[in-house]
Design a protein around this motif. Structure first.
Motif, PDB file in Angstrom:
ATOM      1  N   ARG A   9       0.774  -1.248   0.089  1.00 51.28           N
ATOM      2  CA  ARG A   9       0.200   0.084   0.006  1.00 51.28           C
ATOM      3  C   ARG A   9       0.807   1.396   0.100  1.00 51.28           C
ATOM      4  NH1 ARG A   9      -5.486  -1.128   3.475  1.00 51.28           N
ATOM      5  NH2 ARG A   9      -6.662  -2.033   2.350  1.00 51.28           N
ATOM      6  N   LYS A  10       2.047   1.001   0.495  1.00 52.36           N
ATOM      7  CA  LYS A  10       2.922   2.479   0.646  1.00 52.36           C
ATOM      8  C   LYS A  10       3.294   2.729  -0.726  1.00 52.36           C
ATOM      9  CE  LYS A  10       3.658   2.319   5.890  1.00 52.36           C
ATOM     10  NZ  LYS A  10       4.309   2.215   6.740  1.00 52.36           N
ATOM     11  N   THR A  11       3.782   1.420  -1.505  1.00 52.69           N
ATOM     12  CA  THR A  11       4.291   1.904  -2.387  1.00 52.69           C
ATOM     13  C   THR A  11       3.387   2.421  -3.899  1.00 52.69           C
ATOM     14  OG1 THR A  11       4.706  -0.057  -3.244  1.00 52.69           O
ATOM     15  CG2 THR A  11       6.560   0.686  -1.541  1.00 52.69           C
ATOM     16  N   LEU A  12       1.702   1.629  -3.976  1.00 54.42           N
ATOM     17  CA  LEU A  12       1.262   2.607  -4.542  1.00 54.42           C
ATOM     18  C   LEU A  12       1.551   3.605  -5.372  1.00 54.42           C
ATOM     19  CD1 LEU A  12      -2.334   1.192  -3.144  1.00 54.42           C
ATOM     20  CD2 LEU A  12      -1.125   0.090  -5.380  1.00 54.42           C
ATOM     21  N   PRO A  13       1.610   4.746  -5.040  1.00 51.31           N
ATOM     22  CA  PRO A  13       1.853   5.777  -5.744  1.00 51.31           C
ATOM     23  C   PRO A  13       3.417   5.677  -6.779  1.00 51.31           C
ATOM     24  CG  PRO A  13       1.505   6.523  -3.292  1.00 51.31           C
ATOM     25  CD  PRO A  13       2.001   4.934  -3.767  1.00 51.31           C
ATOM     26  N   LEU A  80      -4.468   0.994  -9.973  1.00 51.05           N
ATOM     27  CA  LEU A  80      -3.212   2.023  -9.051  1.00 51.05           C
ATOM     28  C   LEU A  80      -3.459   3.440  -8.102  1.00 51.05           C
ATOM     29  CD1 LEU A  80      -0.148   0.514 -11.206  1.00 51.05           C
ATOM     30  CD2 LEU A  80      -0.600   0.024  -9.113  1.00 51.05           C
ATOM     31  N   CYS A  81      -4.193   3.834  -9.998  1.00 57.16           N
ATOM     32  CA  CYS A  81      -4.718   5.472  -9.138  1.00 57.16           C
ATOM     33  C   CYS A  81      -5.891   5.304  -7.845  1.00 57.16           C
ATOM     34  CB  CYS A  81      -5.638   6.117 -10.283  1.00 57.16           C
ATOM     35  SG  CYS A  81      -4.455   6.967 -11.723  1.00 57.16           S
ATOM     36  N   VAL A  82      -6.657   3.941  -8.358  1.00 59.10           N
ATOM     37  CA  VAL A  82      -7.891   4.103  -7.474  1.00 59.10           C
ATOM     38  C   VAL A  82      -6.974   3.961  -5.982  1.00 59.10           C
ATOM     39  CG1 VAL A  82      -9.658   2.559  -5.748  1.00 59.10           C
ATOM     40  CG2 VAL A  82      -9.461   3.754  -7.738  1.00 59.10           C
ATOM     41  N   GLY A  83      -5.982   2.939  -5.987  1.00 57.69           N
ATOM     42  CA  GLY A  83      -4.913   2.831  -4.596  1.00 57.69           C
ATOM     43  C   GLY A  83      -4.432   3.479  -4.156  1.00 57.69           C
ATOM     44  N   SER A  84      -3.915   4.689  -4.407  1.00 56.02           N
ATOM     45  CA  SER A  84      -2.847   5.344  -4.006  1.00 56.02           C
ATOM     46  C   SER A  84      -3.718   6.536  -4.099  1.00 56.02           C
ATOM     47  CB  SER A  84      -1.942   5.805  -5.586  1.00 56.02           C
ATOM     48  OG  SER A  84      -1.287   5.148  -6.295  1.00 56.02           O
ATOM     49  N   LEU A  85      -5.299   6.568  -3.996  1.00 55.99           N
ATOM     50  CA  LEU A  85      -5.796   7.298  -3.526  1.00 55.99           C
ATOM     51  C   LEU A  85      -6.135   7.607  -2.197  1.00 55.99           C
ATOM     52  CD1 LEU A  85      -8.024   9.110  -6.416  1.00 55.99           C
ATOM     53  CD2 LEU A  85      -6.920  10.393  -5.500  1.00 55.99           C
ATOM     54  N   ARG A  86      -6.242   5.886  -2.140  1.00 49.48           N
ATOM     55  CA  ARG A  86      -6.859   5.530  -1.240  1.00 49.48           C
ATOM     56  C   ARG A  86      -5.504   6.166   0.098  1.00 49.48           C
ATOM     57  NH1 ARG A  86      -8.417  -0.506   0.885  1.00 49.48           N
ATOM     58  NH2 ARG A  86      -9.519   0.019   3.454  1.00 49.48           N
ATOM     59  N   TRP A  87      -4.709   5.309  -0.355  1.00 52.37           N
ATOM     60  CA  TRP A  87      -3.703   5.719   0.633  1.00 52.37           C
ATOM     61  C   TRP A  87      -3.157   6.484   0.618  1.00 52.37           C
ATOM     62  CZ3 TRP A  87       1.402   7.048  -0.072  1.00 52.37           C
ATOM     63  CH2 TRP A  87       2.232   7.018   1.483  1.00 52.37           C
ATOM     64  N   LEU A  88      -3.095   7.831  -0.266  1.00 56.85           N
ATOM     65  CA  LEU A  88      -2.626   9.140   0.511  1.00 56.85           C
ATOM     66  C   LEU A  88      -4.204   9.943   0.893  1.00 56.85           C
ATOM     67  CD1 LEU A  88      -0.932   9.912  -3.611  1.00 56.85           C
ATOM     68  CD2 LEU A  88      -0.261   9.540  -1.235  1.00 56.85           C
ATOM     69  N   THR A  89      -5.083   9.913   1.129  1.00 51.45           N
ATOM     70  CA  THR A  89      -5.847  10.445   1.538  1.00 51.45           C
ATOM     71  C   THR A  89      -7.085   9.457   2.761  1.00 51.45           C
ATOM     72  OG1 THR A  89      -7.598   9.697  -0.460  1.00 51.45           O
ATOM     73  CG2 THR A  89      -7.010  11.555  -1.141  1.00 51.45           C
ATOM     74  N   GLY A  90      -5.944   8.494   2.701  1.00 51.08           N
ATOM     75  CA  GLY A  90      -7.414   8.087   3.757  1.00 51.08           C
ATOM     76  C   GLY A  90      -8.557   6.975   3.737  1.00 51.08           C
ATOM     77  N   SER A  91      -9.149   7.909   2.437  1.00 48.62           N
ATOM     78  CA  SER A  91     -10.651   6.932   2.247  1.00 48.62           C
ATOM     79  C   SER A  91     -10.686   7.387   1.117  1.00 48.62           C
ATOM     80  CB  SER A  91     -11.161   7.764   2.911  1.00 48.62           C
ATOM     81  OG  SER A  91     -11.647   9.154   2.108  1.00 48.62           O
ATOM     82  N   SER A  95     -16.523  10.147  -5.288  1.00 45.26           N
ATOM     83  CA  SER A  95     -16.243  11.062  -6.718  1.00 45.26           C
ATOM     84  C   SER A  95     -14.712  10.318  -6.478  1.00 45.26           C
ATOM     85  CB  SER A  95     -16.526  12.107  -6.091  1.00 45.26           C
ATOM     86  OG  SER A  95     -15.733  12.362  -4.442  1.00 45.26           O
ATOM     87  N   LYS A  96     -13.582  10.180  -5.699  1.00 45.22           N
ATOM     88  CA  LYS A  96     -12.486   9.649  -6.152  1.00 45.22           C
ATOM     89  C   LYS A  96     -12.417   8.834  -7.017  1.00 45.22           C
ATOM     90  CE  LYS A  96     -10.949  10.960  -1.432  1.00 45.22           C
ATOM     91  NZ  LYS A  96     -10.813  10.697  -0.062  1.00 45.22           N
ATOM     92  N   ILE A  97     -13.396   8.302  -7.115  1.00 46.76           N
ATOM     93  CA  ILE A  97     -13.129   6.705  -7.769  1.00 46.76           C
ATOM     94  C   ILE A  97     -13.055   7.018  -9.341  1.00 46.76           C
ATOM     95  CG2 ILE A  97     -13.662   4.621  -8.988  1.00 46.76           C
ATOM     96  CD1 ILE A  97     -14.422   4.107  -5.634  1.00 46.76           C
ATOM     97  N   LEU A  98     -13.899   8.557  -9.576  1.00 42.81           N
ATOM     98  CA  LEU A  98     -14.715   8.213 -10.782  1.00 42.81           C
ATOM     99  C   LEU A  98     -13.540   9.656 -11.290  1.00 42.81           C
ATOM    100  CD1 LEU A  98     -18.670   8.796 -10.437  1.00 42.81           C
ATOM    101  CD2 LEU A  98     -16.994   7.523 -11.358  1.00 42.81           C
ATOM    102  N   ALA A  99     -13.177  10.680 -10.541  1.00 40.54           N
ATOM    103  CA  ALA A  99     -12.078  11.128 -10.846  1.00 40.54           C
ATOM    104  C   ALA A  99     -10.509  10.318 -10.959  1.00 40.54           C
ATOM    105  CB  ALA A  99     -11.782  12.027  -9.521  1.00 40.54           C
ATOM    106  N   ALA A 100     -10.980   9.200 -10.580  1.00 45.25           N
ATOM    107  CA  ALA A 100      -9.238   8.903 -11.353  1.00 45.25           C
ATOM    108  C   ALA A 100      -9.636   8.435 -12.202  1.00 45.25           C
ATOM    109  CB  ALA A 100      -9.575   7.547 -10.229  1.00 45.25           C
TER     110      ALA A 100
END
Length: 151
Positions: A9-13, A80-91, A95-100
């Protein structure tokens, strides 16, 4: 959570950035049929008869294989975008999934446009569509995994 999962998870970005460069890099290269078949023959030590059989198979299946790869590489990009968003924002949220997914589709279009500048390559709307289908399926999967709100 296991240490491996935490590290992943930490390496996702970083994996996301590497995947973006991988897509860009493969779009910047051209492998001509004669070069491809020579490589296949060398790697798998094929005799002429076996190589001819592979050439027939490839002639019949290459379009399906290449388009399935387009679909897959952009589905992976969305994940990878969704996983990175989740790790970076904590949730995660819808809307985050659609932005990705919008980001991934824009990247698909820009990647096809980029290919128009590479000698012996060309970009197509068809490929943007196939890439977008991969994004859409991965988006639906991610959305389906969000917790449901009960009124």
């Amino acid at each position: 959570m296991s240490p491996f999962r935490q590290l992943f998870r930490k390496t996702l970005p970083f994996l996301l950035v590497a995947w973006l460069f991988f897509i860009f890099g493969t779009s910047s290269t051209v492998v001509r049929p004669n070069e491809f078949f020579a490589l296949i023959q060398q790697v798998f030590q094929l005799d002429e008869n076996s190589l001819n059989g592979f050439q027939v198979f490839w002639g019949a299946a290459w379009l399906l294989i290449v388009k399935c790869w387009h679909f897959t590489e952009f589905a992976v990009l969305l994940l990878l975008c969704v996983g990175s968003l989740r790790w970076l924002t904590g949730s995660l949220s819808q809307s985050k999934i659609l932005a990705a997914s919008v980001f991934c589709i824009i990247f698909a279009a820009s990647d096809e446009w980029h290919q128009t500048f590479i000698p012996d390559r060309y970009g197509t709307l068809w490929d943007v569509g196939v890439d977008s289908l991969g994004v859409a399926l991965a988006t639906l999967w991610c959305l389906s995994r969000l917790p449901r709100k009960i009124d």
